[in-house]
Every structure is written in C-alpha cells, then in structure tokens.
Write an enzyme that holds these catalytic residues in place. Structure first.
Site, PDB file in Angstrom:
ATOM      1  N   TYR A  52       0.826  -1.202   0.000  1.00  0.00           N
ATOM      2  CA  TYR A  52       0.000   0.000   0.000  1.00  0.00           C
ATOM      3  C   TYR A  52       0.868   1.262   0.000  1.00  0.00           C
ATOM      4  O   TYR A  52       1.802   1.413   0.775  1.00  0.00           O
ATOM      5  CB  TYR A  52      -0.935   0.041   1.217  1.00  0.00           C
ATOM      6  N   HIS A  82      -3.270  16.628  -2.805  1.00  0.00           N
ATOM      7  CA  HIS A  82      -3.659  16.738  -1.395  1.00  0.00           C
ATOM      8  C   HIS A  82      -3.414  18.135  -0.826  1.00  0.00           C
ATOM      9  O   HIS A  82      -3.855  18.432   0.289  1.00  0.00           O
ATOM     10  CB  HIS A  82      -2.915  15.696  -0.561  1.00  0.00           C
ATOM     11  N   ASN A 194       1.423  11.503   5.788  1.00  0.00           N
ATOM     12  CA  ASN A 194       0.686  10.630   6.695  1.00  0.00           C
ATOM     13  C   ASN A 194       1.207  10.858   8.112  1.00  0.00           C
ATOM     14  O   ASN A 194       2.221  10.280   8.509  1.00  0.00           O
ATOM     15  CB  ASN A 194       0.915   9.178   6.290  1.00  0.00           C
ATOM     16  N   TYR A 277     -17.175  32.062  45.528  1.00  0.00           N
ATOM     17  CA  TYR A 277     -16.425  30.935  44.975  1.00  0.00           C
ATOM     18  C   TYR A 277     -15.252  31.369  44.101  1.00  0.00           C
ATOM     19  O   TYR A 277     -14.215  30.703  44.062  1.00  0.00           O
ATOM     20  CB  TYR A 277     -17.341  30.042  44.142  1.00  0.00           C
ATOM     21  N   ARG A 280     -12.643  31.963  46.757  1.00  0.00           N
ATOM     22  CA  ARG A 280     -12.429  30.866  47.701  1.00  0.00           C
ATOM     23  C   ARG A 280     -12.017  29.565  47.014  1.00  0.00           C
ATOM     24  O   ARG A 280     -11.285  28.756  47.575  1.00  0.00           O
ATOM     25  CB  ARG A 280     -13.733  30.634  48.499  1.00  0.00           C
ATOM     26  N   PHE A 326      -1.593   7.035  12.026  1.00  0.00           N
ATOM     27  CA  PHE A 326      -1.878   8.402  11.594  1.00  0.00           C
ATOM     28  C   PHE A 326      -3.134   8.965  12.240  1.00  0.00           C
ATOM     29  O   PHE A 326      -3.412  10.155  12.131  1.00  0.00           O
ATOM     30  CB  PHE A 326      -2.060   8.438  10.070  1.00  0.00           C
ATOM     31  N   GLU A 411     -12.113   5.552   4.739  1.00  0.00           N
ATOM     32  CA  GLU A 411     -11.671   6.235   5.950  1.00  0.00           C
ATOM     33  C   GLU A 411     -12.927   6.707   6.675  1.00  0.00           C
ATOM     34  O   GLU A 411     -13.349   7.858   6.562  1.00  0.00           O
ATOM     35  CB  GLU A 411     -10.722   7.368   5.576  1.00  0.00           C
TER      36      GLU A 411
END
Length: 491
Positions: A52, A82, A194, A277, A280, A326, A411
């Site tokens: 792959y 990409h 990746n 608060y 405190r 990844f 994916e």
C-alpha cells in the site's frame, strides 16, 4: 545546535528551535536507521511485492496497482492533489514546529524515505524557510493530509513560503538559500503527509502558551485577593490536604506564597465569614486545570516522538505493515480537554473582574472609575471579558466527538484533531486577554487600597506591569492597555 534523533524531542527543545531559532543537526545513528528502512523499501520493489502506498493508489484507490515506471509520478501527484488546504495560513511558529516534528518522526526509521528527505527538512529549519500552510482542511485521520501536503510542496520547489520577512514562491526562496528541490521516490510523498504533525505542532505551541497563562492567572488572582481584601484562610493547607488533589494543594501553596506578607488580605470573620467561589475556590478550579495540562503534556510528548505514517517499515523484522498510527484521536481528545481546562480559567477570572468593578459586590469606587458617572472606568472592560468567555464556550465544544467519513467510506472514522488544536489555541488567546483585564482591574483596586500594603510578590508584578499599563487617572481607549498587557504575559 540541537541533535535530532527521533527519540527524545521534548517541549523545551521545541521551544529552543521554534522560538529561539536554534539550529538542528541529525543523529548519525538515526540516519543509519533511515537508510536501513529505505533499503527495505527498495528490496520490496525489486521483488515486485504489492505494498500500500508504495506501488498502489491511496485511500479507496488502495486496490489499484501502479506500474514501476509511474511510481515517482504517483508520489508527486499525491502531494499536488492533497495540497488543498484553505483559509488563513498557520503562523510561522506553527509551520516551523511542523517541519521539526515531521523530521523527527522520519528519523525513527520506520518510514522508508531516503536520507535526503530528512536533510531537506532540516535545511528548511536552519535557513528559516517556513512553508505557507493553510489552517483549514484536515480531518485529523489519514494524518493531517492537506497541511502536510503544503509543507511537502516546498521540498519540491512548489507552493509558497515565508522567508526573510516576505511571502514568496518556494522555488525563489530555495534558490536564494542555494537548496536544491528534490524529486520524490516511492513511498516518500506518503511518508511526508501521513502523520499528526499539524495538530501536534499547534497543540504543542498552544500548551506552551497555556502553561504561561495559567501560571500568570495564579499571580493575578493573588493580586485580586488583595484588591478585594479576600480571606486567606481558604488557602490553608489543611483544607487542601483533606481533599488530596496534588495540583490543588500546589496552587493553594503558591497563592499563600504570593500573599505571605500582604497587609491587604483578611482572615475569616474580620470583614466577612467567607468569600464568593471565584476567590475561595481558586485552588480547586485552577488545580483541575493544571491536572488537565499534565495529561495534555504527557500525550504531546509521546506524539512528538511517535511514528505516525502508514505503512511502517520494520527492517529488522523484515515486515512492512499497514496500520492506523496516523489517526489523531489521542491528540484530538487531549486538545478538547485543553480547551475545557483553559476555558475555565477565563470563566473564573471574568467573575473576579465583575467583583472588582461592581459596586454592589465591593467597597471600591464603581467600576474603579476616578470620577464615577462622568468617567466609566473599567465598566466596558468587563463587557469585553464576558464576550471572550462566551466565545470560549462555543469554541470549547469538543471536536473529537465528530466524524465525517471520507475516501468513499474507506476512511470512515476521523478525529478532527486539528480543529480541536486550532480552537484550543484560540481559547488560550482569549484567556490571556481575560486575565489581562483582570490584572488591569486588580492593579487599580490594589492601588486604591494602598500599594505599600501589597505583598512583595504582587507588588513586584504591579510595578512591572505598570511599565506597559499606566494607572487609570481618567478614561482612555483601554483596548491598547489590554493588548499591551497580554503581550507582556505572552511567551
């Protein structure tokens, strides 16, 4: 000169390289691991084995076998296709951190790249050539594909960079620096994109700022205690030891230290029995935020030394294995926790601002105004703080609980970790401005009480910050004061 080896990078070293521009060298031992990993890739190619991302397509195209003569083009096309990030670019600091983290990951020797890939990344760092990387477009699984593709473009002489204070084409900057662009070989494009280095880089720098902001939030809260004549008894170690949270005890101890010689704080029963608060419970709330930061730091320091691409090359075992390192979920969840932990710092700070300016809650001049009515004083600073706190509440919505399938459902679960990291960074900027407003108001309140009565620690802070933010003698445009103070606090 800092030596990079893929094993022991930490936040302090990242600060040195990112903020101080320390030069980086490569460990010879790690470079040998890189060479060994590359040799394994070459052996598999020579044996015509199908792996792959090396001789197949990507994502849903993983079943498409690529001919040997097209392998270089495959990697080149991967980077070009990409690189589709959008929006404003990351800061140069984030871009610089991304380069460092990606080089460190490749030096682990599991990625199958040639040494020249790592060497070129180090060249970018040492020549201060920083890729222009759009902030939006990463799903945070399959890695930070779009942001890292924009980084990888620069190695090819494509895309844009920031160099010598200018934005310019990468080819021009590389030419000026006498750096040769590279041609990618099998596996190398995939190895470059990746990974989780965008979310982790943003996360690391956000964490560094968060640590600074949280440290100052304690000092500022201590000064507010003086401005409101708060009850120091609530910080007694007996109370915090009884609960047992270490970070809570540590916050209380530091506050006691800051106020140990103050003549402005009170004891229970002197002016009131107990405080609200927001005074405190400072140790309980800020202690919980420190617990969050401790978790986040642990995850970041693991991730910055992690092998996060796919497939991974295990040369000693003779294996090339596809997996999912990844996937950004560990960082995505850490970033969402960081958002929540830091948003609470501002939530509580804004409530103390309200107590400093609201005449119904203190005995100070209304809105700390020098001439109440004629002059508004700090009235609208509280509005600004409230606006920032409200914005943080929307940004704090967890990104990691969302997932949109991609690559034709191959994916089918993603982390959205880069969104979480970006939002964490925005929240921390907002928090820094909120505590800056609290500091401006606390200084004014302490001044009205008498600076000679302040503790040594808070008095020192008061005089240091007065150099960038003068006392309020009459109304002025306070926006500049807020920005000056937040810049003073910033790392």
């Amino acid at each position: 000169m800092m030596e990079l080896n893929g094993l022991d990078l930490n936040l302090e070293k990242i600060k040195r390289v990112v903020y101080n521009f320390e030069n980086v060298s490569i460990s010879e031992e790690s470079l040998n691991d890189v060479k060994k990993s590359r040799a394994t890739v070459e052996e598999y190619l020579d044996d015509h084995q199908i792996i792959y991302g090396i001789n197949t397509g990507f994502g849903k195209f993983s079943d498409v076998e690529i001919e040997a003569e097209d392998l270089d083009e495959l990697q080149y096309n991967l980077i070009l296709s990409h690189a589709c990030g959008v929006g404003e670019p990351f800061s140069e600091s984030v871009s610089r951190a991304m380069i460092l983290l990606r080089a460190n990951a490749l030096l682990k020797g599991f990625s199958g790249v040639r040494p020249v890939i790592v060497e070129r990344l180090i060249d970018l760092l040492n020549h201060r050539i920083h890729p222009v990387i759009p902030q939006q477009g990463s799903l945070g699984a399959s890695g930070d594909l779009a942001p890292l593709a924009h980084l990888a473009l620069v190695l090819l002489g494509e895309g844009e960079v920031f160099y010598k204070g200018e934005k310019m084409p990468s080819a021009e900057a590389l030419n000026q620096a006498k750096i040769e662009p590279i041609q990618l070989k099998a596996k190398e494009g995939l190895a470059l994109i990746n990974g989780t280095q965008a979310m982790t880089a943003v996360g690391v720098l956000a964490y560094i700022e968060a640590e600074q902001v949280l440290t100052y939030s304690e000092k500022i809260a201590a000064m507010t205690m003086e401005g409101l004549q708060g009850i120091i008894c609530a910080f007694d170690d007996l109370i915090h030891n009884a609960r047992g949270h270490i970070e809570q005890r540590e916050v209380a101890e530091r506050i006691r230290g800051y106020l140990q010689d103050s003549k402005l704080v009170t004891k229970q029963g002197e002016k009131r029995v107990q405080d609200a608060y927001s005074l405190r419970c400072i140790p309980q709330v800020l202690g919980a935020s420190w617990q969050t930061l401790k978790y986040v730091k642990e995850k970041l320091e693991t991730e910055i030394n992690a092998a996060t691409d796919n497939p991974l090359i295990f040369s000693d075992e003779g294996k090339v294995l596809s997996g999912g390192n990844f996937h950004g979920q560990p960082i995505a969840i850490a970033m969402d926790l960081l958002k929540i932990g830091m948003a609470e710092v501002a939530n509580m700070s804004e409530r103390r601002i309200e107590r400093l300016v609201n005449p119904q809650l203190n005995d100070l001049p209304p809105f700390l105004s020098p001439e109440p009515g004629l002059q508004s004083g700090a009235m609208i600073m509280q509005y600004t703080a409230a606006s920032l706190v409200s914005e943080n509440k929307t940004l704090a919505h967890p990104a990691s609980v969302d997932s949109i399938p991609s690559s034709a459902n191959q994916e089918d679960h993603v982390s959205m970790g880069t969104i979480g990291a970006r939002h964490a960074s925005q929240i921390i900027e907002n928090v820094r401005r909120v505590i800056s407003i609290e500091l401006i108001c606390a200084m004014q309140a302490a001044e009205l009480r008498g600076t000679d009565l302040m503790a040594d620690a808070t008095s020192k802070l008061y005089h240091e910050v007065r150099s960038v933010c003068p006392s309020i003698k009459k109304d002025r445009a306070f926006s500049k004061d807020i920005e000056n103070v937040q810049e003073w606090i910033k790392v």
